[in-house]
Design a protein around this motif. Structure first.
Motif, PDB file in Angstrom:
ATOM      1  N   ASP A  12     -56.798  -5.720  18.948  1.00  0.00           N
ATOM      2  CA  ASP A  12     -56.776  -7.171  19.116  1.00  0.00           C
ATOM      3  C   ASP A  12     -56.361  -7.803  17.791  1.00  0.00           C
ATOM      4  O   ASP A  12     -57.139  -7.854  16.836  1.00  0.00           O
ATOM      5  CB  ASP A  12     -58.153  -7.668  19.542  1.00  0.00           C
ATOM      6  N   ARG A  13     -55.162  -8.307  17.749  1.00  0.00           N
ATOM      7  CA  ARG A  13     -54.612  -8.821  16.496  1.00  0.00           C
ATOM      8  C   ARG A  13     -55.208 -10.160  16.074  1.00  0.00           C
ATOM      9  O   ARG A  13     -54.967 -10.616  14.950  1.00  0.00           O
ATOM     10  CB  ARG A  13     -53.093  -8.955  16.614  1.00  0.00           C
ATOM     11  N   SER A  14     -55.962 -10.794  16.927  1.00  0.00           N
ATOM     12  CA  SER A  14     -56.483 -12.118  16.569  1.00  0.00           C
ATOM     13  C   SER A  14     -57.359 -12.039  15.322  1.00  0.00           C
ATOM     14  O   SER A  14     -57.433 -13.002  14.547  1.00  0.00           O
ATOM     15  CB  SER A  14     -57.279 -12.716  17.733  1.00  0.00           C
ATOM     16  N   TYR A  15     -58.008 -10.886  15.108  1.00  0.00           N
ATOM     17  CA  TYR A  15     -58.891 -10.756  13.944  1.00  0.00           C
ATOM     18  C   TYR A  15     -58.090 -10.579  12.659  1.00  0.00           C
ATOM     19  O   TYR A  15     -58.358 -11.243  11.653  1.00  0.00           O
ATOM     20  CB  TYR A  15     -59.856  -9.595  14.151  1.00  0.00           C
ATOM     21  N   GLY A  16     -57.115  -9.683  12.683  1.00  0.00           N
ATOM     22  CA  GLY A  16     -56.275  -9.518  11.507  1.00  0.00           C
ATOM     23  C   GLY A  16     -55.443 -10.753  11.225  1.00  0.00           C
ATOM     24  O   GLY A  16     -55.311 -11.191  10.068  1.00  0.00           O
ATOM     25  N   ASP A  17     -54.874 -11.353  12.269  1.00  0.00           N
ATOM     26  CA  ASP A  17     -54.107 -12.578  12.082  1.00  0.00           C
ATOM     27  C   ASP A  17     -54.983 -13.695  11.524  1.00  0.00           C
ATOM     28  O   ASP A  17     -54.544 -14.511  10.717  1.00  0.00           O
ATOM     29  CB  ASP A  17     -53.493 -13.035  13.405  1.00  0.00           C
ATOM     30  N   GLY A  18     -56.240 -13.722  11.978  1.00  0.00           N
ATOM     31  CA  GLY A  18     -57.150 -14.743  11.472  1.00  0.00           C
ATOM     32  C   GLY A  18     -57.363 -14.637   9.975  1.00  0.00           C
ATOM     33  O   GLY A  18     -57.497 -15.661   9.287  1.00  0.00           O
ATOM     34  N   ILE A  19     -57.376 -13.408   9.458  1.00  0.00           N
ATOM     35  CA  ILE A  19     -57.570 -13.230   8.013  1.00  0.00           C
ATOM     36  C   ILE A  19     -56.461 -13.914   7.241  1.00  0.00           C
ATOM     37  O   ILE A  19     -56.706 -14.716   6.332  1.00  0.00           O
ATOM     38  CB  ILE A  19     -57.634 -11.728   7.670  1.00  0.00           C
ATOM     39  N   TRP A  20     -55.199 -13.610   7.589  1.00  0.00           N
ATOM     40  CA  TRP A  20     -54.119 -14.182   6.782  1.00  0.00           C
ATOM     41  C   TRP A  20     -53.937 -15.679   7.045  1.00  0.00           C
ATOM     42  O   TRP A  20     -53.535 -16.423   6.153  1.00  0.00           O
ATOM     43  CB  TRP A  20     -52.817 -13.403   6.935  1.00  0.00           C
ATOM     44  N   LYS A  21     -54.273 -16.146   8.254  1.00  0.00           N
ATOM     45  CA  LYS A  21     -54.188 -17.579   8.503  1.00  0.00           C
ATOM     46  C   LYS A  21     -55.226 -18.353   7.688  1.00  0.00           C
ATOM     47  O   LYS A  21     -54.943 -19.424   7.136  1.00  0.00           O
ATOM     48  CB  LYS A  21     -54.348 -17.863   9.993  1.00  0.00           C
ATOM     49  N   ASN A  22     -56.448 -17.823   7.616  1.00  0.00           N
ATOM     50  CA  ASN A  22     -57.472 -18.463   6.785  1.00  0.00           C
ATOM     51  C   ASN A  22     -57.105 -18.393   5.312  1.00  0.00           C
ATOM     52  O   ASN A  22     -57.356 -19.339   4.552  1.00  0.00           O
ATOM     53  CB  ASN A  22     -58.833 -17.804   7.014  1.00  0.00           C
ATOM     54  N   MET A  23     -56.520 -17.269   4.896  1.00  0.00           N
ATOM     55  CA  MET A  23     -56.100 -17.157   3.497  1.00  0.00           C
ATOM     56  C   MET A  23     -55.036 -18.204   3.180  1.00  0.00           C
ATOM     57  O   MET A  23     -55.083 -18.846   2.118  1.00  0.00           O
ATOM     58  CB  MET A  23     -55.580 -15.751   3.220  1.00  0.00           C
ATOM     59  N   MET A  24     -54.089 -18.394   4.070  1.00  0.00           N
ATOM     60  CA  MET A  24     -53.071 -19.422   3.838  1.00  0.00           C
ATOM     61  C   MET A  24     -53.707 -20.808   3.738  1.00  0.00           C
ATOM     62  O   MET A  24     -53.302 -21.635   2.915  1.00  0.00           O
ATOM     63  CB  MET A  24     -52.032 -19.390   4.958  1.00  0.00           C
ATOM     64  N   ALA A  25     -54.723 -21.052   4.564  1.00  0.00           N
ATOM     65  CA  ALA A  25     -55.401 -22.345   4.524  1.00  0.00           C
ATOM     66  C   ALA A  25     -56.154 -22.555   3.214  1.00  0.00           C
ATOM     67  O   ALA A  25     -56.400 -23.697   2.804  1.00  0.00           O
ATOM     68  CB  ALA A  25     -56.361 -22.466   5.705  1.00  0.00           C
ATOM     69  N   SER A  26     -56.515 -21.469   2.560  1.00  0.00           N
ATOM     70  CA  SER A  26     -57.290 -21.562   1.319  1.00  0.00           C
ATOM     71  C   SER A  26     -56.413 -21.744   0.089  1.00  0.00           C
ATOM     72  O   SER A  26     -56.930 -22.018  -0.998  1.00  0.00           O
ATOM     73  CB  SER A  26     -58.129 -20.291   1.134  1.00  0.00           C
TER      74      SER A  26
END
Length: 709
Positions: A296-310
Motif C-alpha cells: 500500500d503506497r499511501s504510507y510511503g507516499d505520505g512520508i514524502w508528501k509530509n516532508m515536502m510540506a515541512s
C-alpha cells in the motif's frame, strides 16, 4: 501477529504498575493504561496529551483491581481480576478509526449484591442524551478540538448496575473520537454504536481479523532461526504501531512516528518535553526504506508528501506538528526517495518530489557548506541526532561542562557529509530516470564530496575517518560511530580496508553489546551515557558518548554487509554475529517472549537506558530483505546477493516490485524445510527465473519497461 508476539504483562520499565497497549488508531493511542477496567492512564490523540481517563467502571466493592492478570497482544489487551466477591474479565483495544472498545464480563461471587457504574472525565464527556455521552475537549496547544461520543450496551451502568449474588453480566463500551471540525456527533455515534450491534463474543475476533489484515499484505519472511523470524514480525508490528494518519493542519498525510512512548512528563493534559509523535526528518528516510516494501503506497507516499510540506524557504526539512514547525535535522531523504522509486517505478511521483530534493541539497550547501570544499558543517551538535558526540569538545579538551555553548566547536561532520553525498547520488539517479539535465550537476557534486571525504577526513596513520574543525580542517581525533559511514556510502576502496576492523576490536567498538556510539579509547567514553559521571539529562537521557543505538546499528550493519559483499564475503561471519546481537536488542532480558525495543542501551551490559518502548528509529526489514534474503533492486533488474549468515533455509514471499510478485527461497538440504526445493531461487510471478545450488550472486534483468509514467 497475535500468535507471534503475544506476551504476558507488558509495562514500562519506569512505570511497572501500568500496562502497554498494542493497537493504535489513525489518531488515537494509549501511552500506557492503569490496571483498571476501560481506558485510564495516559491517552493521546495525534500528539501527546496525557488524557487521564476516557472511561472506566468502578465497583462499590472498591476501585482497586490488583493483583490482576494482564496478557498483552498486538491487537488487544486481556485484563482479568478475581477476588472472593468479584470476577472481571475484559478485552480492550483501539481501532484504526479511533474507537476505544472494552468488552467486559462481570460476575458477583459474593453473598451480597454489588453495584458497578461508569466513570468518565467531564473534561472529555460533558453531555448525556438518551444514554449516549458526548463532549468536546479543546486541545489548545495543538489548535484542534476532540469530539468524543460514548455508547453503552447497558445504560443502567450510568447510574449504577446492580448484580445479585451469582449474577453475571456482559458489557460493551465504545468511545469514538474525532476532530470536532471534521467528525460530527452523528457520525461518531454510528461508529461507536456499530460495536453494540454485533454479538459481544464476535467483537474481539472481528477486531483481530481487521488488525491482522494489515500484516497479511506485508512481505513474509521465515527461516530456521526463531530470533530472526520473530524480530521480523516485531519490526512489522513497530511499523503498524507507529503508523498515524492525522489528516489535520500541517500533517495531512499518513506517516510513521519515531515512537509513541514517553520522553515527556505524564502530567494530565500538560505533557512537557520532547515528543516522538510528529514528523521528524531524521527518521523519515529510515521509515521510507522499510515502508517501500509494503504494497500500500499511501504510507510511503505520505512520508514524502509530509516532508515536502515541512520544507522551509531555505530548502531544509523541518519537524512538524499539526500546528507548529520546529527545527530541521540532517537526513538522507534524497537517497531514501531513490530507493523508494526503485521499488515502485512511479515517474510522476519522482517528478513531484525531485524539485524538493534538489532544494534540500542546494539549501544545505548554501547554509552549511564552505568555500574550501564540499563538506558540510554542523553548527549545532544535536542536529544530526547524535547530541553530545565527543568530537565537538575535542578542541577544548573535553571540558567538564559540556553544556557551555562557548566550549562547543562546530565541525565538518562525517555523517552530515555522507548524507549530503548520498542525497546527491539519489537525486542524480532520479534525474537520470526522468531525463532531467541536472543529473550531471549532482553527479559532479557527489564526486567532489567523495573526494573531500576521502582526502580530508581519512587518517592514514590510524586508518579511520574523523570529523574536522570547521575553519582549519584539523582532525578531531575521536573515533565516533559515524566514522564508518563512508563504507555505508560505498565510497571507500582498498586503502580503507582496515578501518572496519575497529568494529570487532574490544579496545574500540567490539563491546559486549555492539556497537557503541564512540570508541572505548575516547577520554569521555561512558557505556551508560552521562558526561564524566554527570547525568545532566537524567538517567534516561541521550548522550552519544558510548551507549549503543539501534539507529546507528542499522546503518553500520548495512555498511558491513555491503563491504563484505564487495570484498568476497570477508565480513560475513562478523555481520551474522552483529546482526543477531542487533536482533537481541529487541527483547527485554534477551527473552524472545518479551519484545521491547527502546532508543539506546548500555554498550557493555546491554541494559536499556531509555524507556521509550516500541521505538521506531532504525531499520531492520530492509536489512533482512537485501542482505539475508539477498534481494536487491537496481534500475534494470534484480540482483540476488546475500550475506552468508549460516541459515539452513529461508523464504521471502509476498514482495511486490512494480506490480510483479517476487519470492526468494533458500534450502540448504532437501530434508530441511518441508516442500521447499533445494538451492537458492528467485521466482517472479510464480515463475522460476534464477536458480543456484548454493547462495551466490545472480542477476535477473527486467524483460520490459519497469517504470510507470
Amino acid at each position: 501477529m497475535d500468535d507471534q508476539l503475544a506476551s504476558g504483562r507488558r509495562s514500562l520499565r519506569t512505570l511497572p504498575t501500568t500496562s502497554l497497549l498494542g493497537p493504535t488508531g489513525a489518531r488515537l493511542w494509549a501511552d500506557y493504561l492503569d490496571p483498571k477496567p476501560g481506558f485510564s492512564g495516559a491517552i493521546d490523540f495525534i500528539h501527546k496529551l496525557n488524557i487521564p481517563l476516557l472511561f472506566t467502571v468502578e465497583s462499590d466493592q472498591g476501585t482497586v483491581f490488583e493483583p490482576c492478570k494482564l496478557n498483552w497482544h498486538p491487537s488487544y489487551l486481556a485484563f482479568e481480576y478475581e477476588s472472593a466477591s468479584l470476577s472481571l474479565r475484559e478485552h480492550k483495544f483501539v481501532t484504526w478509526n479511533d474507537c476505544s472498545v472494552a468488552v467486559q464480563t462481570w460476575e458477583n461471587r459474593g453473598p451480597d449484591a454489588i453495584v458497578i457504574r461508569l466513570k468518565t472525565d467531564p473534561r472529555i464527556l460533558q453531555n448525556k442524551d438518551q444514554g449516549s455521552l458526548s463532549g468536546v475537549y479543546s486541545a489548545d496547544r495543538y489548535s484542534f478540538a476532540i469530539r468524543t461520543v460514548l455508547k453503552l450496551s447497558d445504560n443502567r451502568l450510568h447510574e449504577g448496575l446492580e448484580l445479585a449474588p451469582g449474577q453475571q453480566v456482559r458489557l460493551v463500551i465504545a468511545a469514538a473520537m474525532g476532530i470536532e471540525e471534521q467528525d460530527d456527533a452523528a457520525a461518531l455515534e454510528r461508529r461507536a454504536a456499530a460495536f453494540l450491534e454485533q454479538p459481544a463474543e464476535d467483537i474481539l475476533p472481528a477486531n483481530q481479523a481487521e488488525y491482522q489484515s494489515w500484516f497479511d499484505q506485508a512481505p513474509q519472511f521465515t527461516c530456521d532461526e526463531p530470533l530472526i523470524t520473530k524480530t521480523w514480525h516485531y519490526r512489522w508490528f513497530l511499523m503498524r504501531h507507529n503508523l498515524a494518519d492525522p489528516r489535520v493542519g500541517q500533517l495531512q498525510y499518513p506517516l510513521f512516528y519515531e515512537g509513541r512512548s514517553h520522553k515527556m512528563s505524564k502530567t494530565p493534559f500538560a505533557p512537557h518535553g520532547w515528543e516522538f509523535s510528529k514528523l521528524i526528518p531524521l527518521t523519515a528516510p529510515m521509515h521510507l526504506l522499510e515502508a517501500r516494501w509494503y504494497p500500500d503506497r499511501s504510507y510511503g507516499d505520505g512520508i514524502w508528501k509530509n516532508m515536502m510540506a515541512s520544507q522551509d524557504d531555505d530548502g531544509l526539512y523541518r519537524c512538524l506538528l499539526v500546528n507548529e514547525t520546529l527545527h530541521s535535522y540532517a537526513n538522507f531523504m534524497g537517497w531514501g526517495a531513490y530507493q523508494y522509486y526503485l521499488i515502485h517505478r512511479d515517474k510522476e511521483m519522482a517528478r513531484q518530489l525531485l524539485p524538493s530534493l534538489k532544494r534540500q541539497i542546494d539549501g544545505e550547501s548554501r547554509l552549511m557548506g564552505n568555500a574550501e570544499d564540499r563538506l558540510i558543517i554542523e553548527y549545532k551538535h544535536n542536529r544530526t541526532g547524535k547530541e553530545y558526540q565527543p568530537s565537538y569538545w575535542y578542541f577544548n579538551d573535553f571540558p567538564k561542562n559540556c553544556k557551555d555553548p562557548e566550549l562547543v566547536t562546530p565541525l565538518k561532520r562525517v555523517d552530515r557529509s555522507i548524507y549530503h553525498y548520498l542525497n546527491c547520488i539519489g537525486v542524480m539517479n532520479l534525474c537520470l530516470a526522468l531525463d532531467d539535465p541536472e543529473a550531471e550537476r549532482f553527479g559532479e557534486q557527489a564526486e567532489q564530496i567523495k573526494s573531500d571525504v576521502l582526502s580530508g577526513m581519512w587518517d592514514e596513520e590510524s586508518q579511520f575517518f574523523y570529523d574536522l574543525h570547521y575553519k582549519d580542517n584539523r582532525k578531531a581525533y575521536v573515533k565516533n560511530i559515524v566514522g564508518f559511514y563512508p563504507y555505508w556510502a560505498g565510497m571507500t576502496d582498498q586503502r580503507h580496508k582496515n578501518g572496519l576492523d575497529y568494529l570487532f576490536d574490544e579496545r574500540y567498538f567490539g563491546t559486549r553489546n555492539p556497537f557503541p556510539s564512540v570508541a572505548k579509547d575516547c577520554p569521555v567514553f561512558s557505556a551508560e551515557g552521562g558526561w564524566q559521571g554527570h547525568f545532566f539529562k537524567g538517567r534516561n537521557g541521550c548522550v552519544w558518548n558510548g551507549p549503543t543505538w539501534p539507529y546507528t546499528n542499522s546503518v553500520i550493519l548495512d555498511a558491513l554487509a555491503e563491504e563484505s559483499k564487495r570484498r568476497e564475503h570477508v565480513y560475513d561471519k562478523e555481520f551474522g554475529h552483529a546482526f543477531r546481537e542487533y536482533s537481541m536488542l529487541h527483547y527485554a532480558q534477551r527473552d524472545l517472549d518479551k519484545p521491547y525495543l527502546v532508543e539506546h542501551y548500555d554498550s557493555m551490559t546491554g541494559e536499556p537506558i531509555s524507556d521509550d518502548v516500541d521505538y521506531n528509529h532504525s531499520y531492520y526489514i530492509d536489512l533482512v530483505i537485501r542482505h539475508i534474503a539477498g534481494l536487491n533492486v537496481q534500475e534494470d533488474g534484480i540482483v540476488l546477493d546475500p550475506v552468508h549468515v549460516g541459515l539452513t533455509y529461508f523464504e521471502l514471499n509476498n514482495v511486490n516490485i512494480n506490480n510483479d510478485a517476487i519470492r526468494v527461497t533458500y534450502n540448504k538440504s532437501a530434508s530441511q524445510a518441508g516442500t521447499m526445493e533445494q538451492g537458492y531461487r528467485l521466482y517472479v510471478n510464480n515463475e522460476l527465473v534464477l536458480h543456484s545450488e548454493h547462495l551466490q550472486m545472480m542477476k535477473y534483468t527486467f524483460p520490459r519497461s519497469s517504470t510507470k509514467e
